[in-house]
Design a protein around this motif. Structure first.
Motif, short mmCIF file in Angstrom:
data_model
loop_
_atom_site.label_atom_id
_atom_site.label_comp_id
_atom_site.label_asym_id
_atom_site.label_seq_id
_atom_site.Cartn_x
_atom_site.Cartn_y
_atom_site.Cartn_z
N ARG A 49 -5.13 -1.59 -1.32
CA ARG A 49 -6.35 -1.33 -0.55
C ARG A 49 -6.91 -2.63 0.03
NH1 ARG A 49 -10.44 1.26 1.69
NH2 ARG A 49 -12.57 0.74 1.12
N GLU A 50 -6.88 -3.68 -0.77
CA GLU A 50 -7.37 -4.97 -0.30
C GLU A 50 -6.60 -5.42 0.94
OE1 GLU A 50 -7.08 -7.42 -3.77
OE2 GLU A 50 -8.38 -6.05 -4.89
N ALA A 51 -5.29 -5.27 0.92
CA ALA A 51 -4.47 -5.67 2.07
C ALA A 51 -4.82 -4.83 3.31
CB ALA A 51 -2.99 -5.53 1.74
N ARG A 52 -5.03 -3.53 3.09
CA ARG A 52 -5.42 -2.66 4.22
C ARG A 52 -6.78 -3.07 4.78
NH1 ARG A 52 -3.64 1.28 0.65
NH2 ARG A 52 -5.78 2.03 0.30
N GLN A 53 -7.70 -3.38 3.88
CA GLN A 53 -9.05 -3.77 4.32
C GLN A 53 -9.02 -5.09 5.08
OE1 GLN A 53 -10.71 -0.94 4.27
NE2 GLN A 53 -12.52 -1.98 3.52
N ALA A 83 -6.49 -6.34 6.80
CA ALA A 83 -5.89 -6.07 8.12
C ALA A 83 -6.91 -5.38 9.03
CB ALA A 83 -4.64 -5.22 7.97
N ARG A 84 -7.63 -4.43 8.48
CA ARG A 84 -8.64 -3.69 9.24
C ARG A 84 -9.75 -4.63 9.72
NH1 ARG A 84 -13.24 -1.62 7.17
NH2 ARG A 84 -14.34 -0.17 8.50
N LEU A 85 -10.23 -5.49 8.82
CA LEU A 85 -11.30 -6.40 9.17
C LEU A 85 -10.84 -7.44 10.19
CD1 LEU A 85 -14.29 -6.76 8.44
CD2 LEU A 85 -13.57 -8.64 6.96
N ARG A 86 -9.61 -7.90 10.07
CA ARG A 86 -9.08 -8.85 11.06
C ARG A 86 -9.06 -8.20 12.45
NH1 ARG A 86 -6.55 -13.63 9.50
NH2 ARG A 86 -5.50 -13.59 11.51
N GLN A 87 -8.67 -6.94 12.52
CA GLN A 87 -8.64 -6.24 13.80
C GLN A 87 -10.06 -6.08 14.36
OE1 GLN A 87 -6.01 -5.30 15.78
NE2 GLN A 87 -7.68 -4.93 17.21
N LEU A 88 -10.99 -5.70 13.50
CA LEU A 88 -12.38 -5.58 13.94
C LEU A 88 -12.91 -6.92 14.44
CD1 LEU A 88 -13.85 -3.33 11.10
CD2 LEU A 88 -13.60 -2.71 13.52
N ALA A 89 -12.56 -7.99 13.75
CA ALA A 89 -13.00 -9.32 14.16
C ALA A 89 -12.45 -9.68 15.53
CB ALA A 89 -12.58 -10.36 13.12
N ALA A 112 -13.08 -14.06 9.28
CA ALA A 112 -13.39 -12.73 8.74
C ALA A 112 -12.58 -12.48 7.46
CB ALA A 112 -13.10 -11.65 9.78
N GLU A 113 -11.32 -12.89 7.47
CA GLU A 113 -10.49 -12.71 6.28
C GLU A 113 -11.00 -13.55 5.11
OE1 GLU A 113 -5.84 -13.12 4.81
OE2 GLU A 113 -6.28 -13.15 6.95
N LYS A 114 -11.39 -14.78 5.37
CA LYS A 114 -11.93 -15.63 4.31
C LYS A 114 -13.18 -15.01 3.71
CE LYS A 114 -10.33 -20.00 6.23
NZ LYS A 114 -10.75 -21.25 6.88
N LEU A 115 -14.04 -14.49 4.57
CA LEU A 115 -15.27 -13.85 4.10
C LEU A 115 -14.95 -12.65 3.23
CD1 LEU A 115 -18.35 -13.59 4.09
CD2 LEU A 115 -18.15 -12.27 6.20
N LEU A 116 -14.05 -11.80 3.70
CA LEU A 116 -13.70 -10.60 2.93
C LEU A 116 -13.03 -10.98 1.61
CD1 LEU A 116 -13.82 -7.56 2.76
CD2 LEU A 116 -11.60 -7.47 3.91
N ASN A 117 -12.17 -11.99 1.62
CA ASN A 117 -11.53 -12.42 0.38
C ASN A 117 -12.57 -12.91 -0.64
OD1 ASN A 117 -8.78 -11.86 0.75
ND2 ASN A 117 -8.51 -13.69 1.99
N PHE A 118 -13.59 -13.60 -0.16
CA PHE A 118 -14.67 -14.05 -1.04
C PHE A 118 -15.39 -12.85 -1.65
CE2 PHE A 118 -19.15 -15.12 -1.67
CZ PHE A 118 -19.02 -16.15 -2.58
#
Length: 131
Positions: free
Chosen positions: A61-65, A67-73, A83-89
């Motif tokens: 799920r984390e990987a899907r999220q 990828a999804r957030l990168r696309q939104l960004a 965006a990925e760094k923020l989500l990983n945090f």
């Protein structure tokens, strides 16, 4: 820039700077409130996972999220790496809270807390509803 530094700047520039900073302050407040709401949701996820002995993390799920957030960004003209760094945090914080929830003693009458600061350890789970 301090108020004393702004004395030599044109009034229209000062007014525009003030207007922009007020907008930034409002956006920052909205971000904090949105994160608090997200953490409330992920806290519920953490409690559900703990009740059913599910693992705190869900790498798929984390990987899907991510990828999804990168696309939104990209769509929003925001740096996808940021965006990925923020989500990983956020994900790391959620997992930490889910782990804490999993080891906390609970009774049927004690489903947890709504405290978004994670006093039960899962409010931060908002970062990843995937938990």
């Amino acid at each position: 820039m301090s108020t004393s530094d702004m004395r030599d700047i044109d009034d229209t520039v000062v007014a525009e700077l003030t207007r922009l900073r007020e907008s930034i302050d409002n956006i920052d407040a909205a971000v904090v409130h949105m994160l608090a709401e997200r953490f409330k949701c992920t806290q519920q996820v953490g409690l559900l996972k703990a009740r059913h002995q599910l693992p705190p993390a869900d790498p798929a799920r984390e990987a899907r999220q991510i990828a999804r957030l990168r696309q939104l960004a990209e769509t929003a003209n925001l740096d996808p790496a940021f965006a990925e760094k923020l989500l990983n945090f956020i994900i790391a914080e959620v997992i930490r809270h889910h782990e804490r929830i999993a080891v906390e003693p609970r009774t049927a009458d004690d489903p947890g807390t709504d405290d978004p600061r994670g006093t039960t350890g899962s409010a931060e789970d908002g970062p990843e509803d995937r938990r």
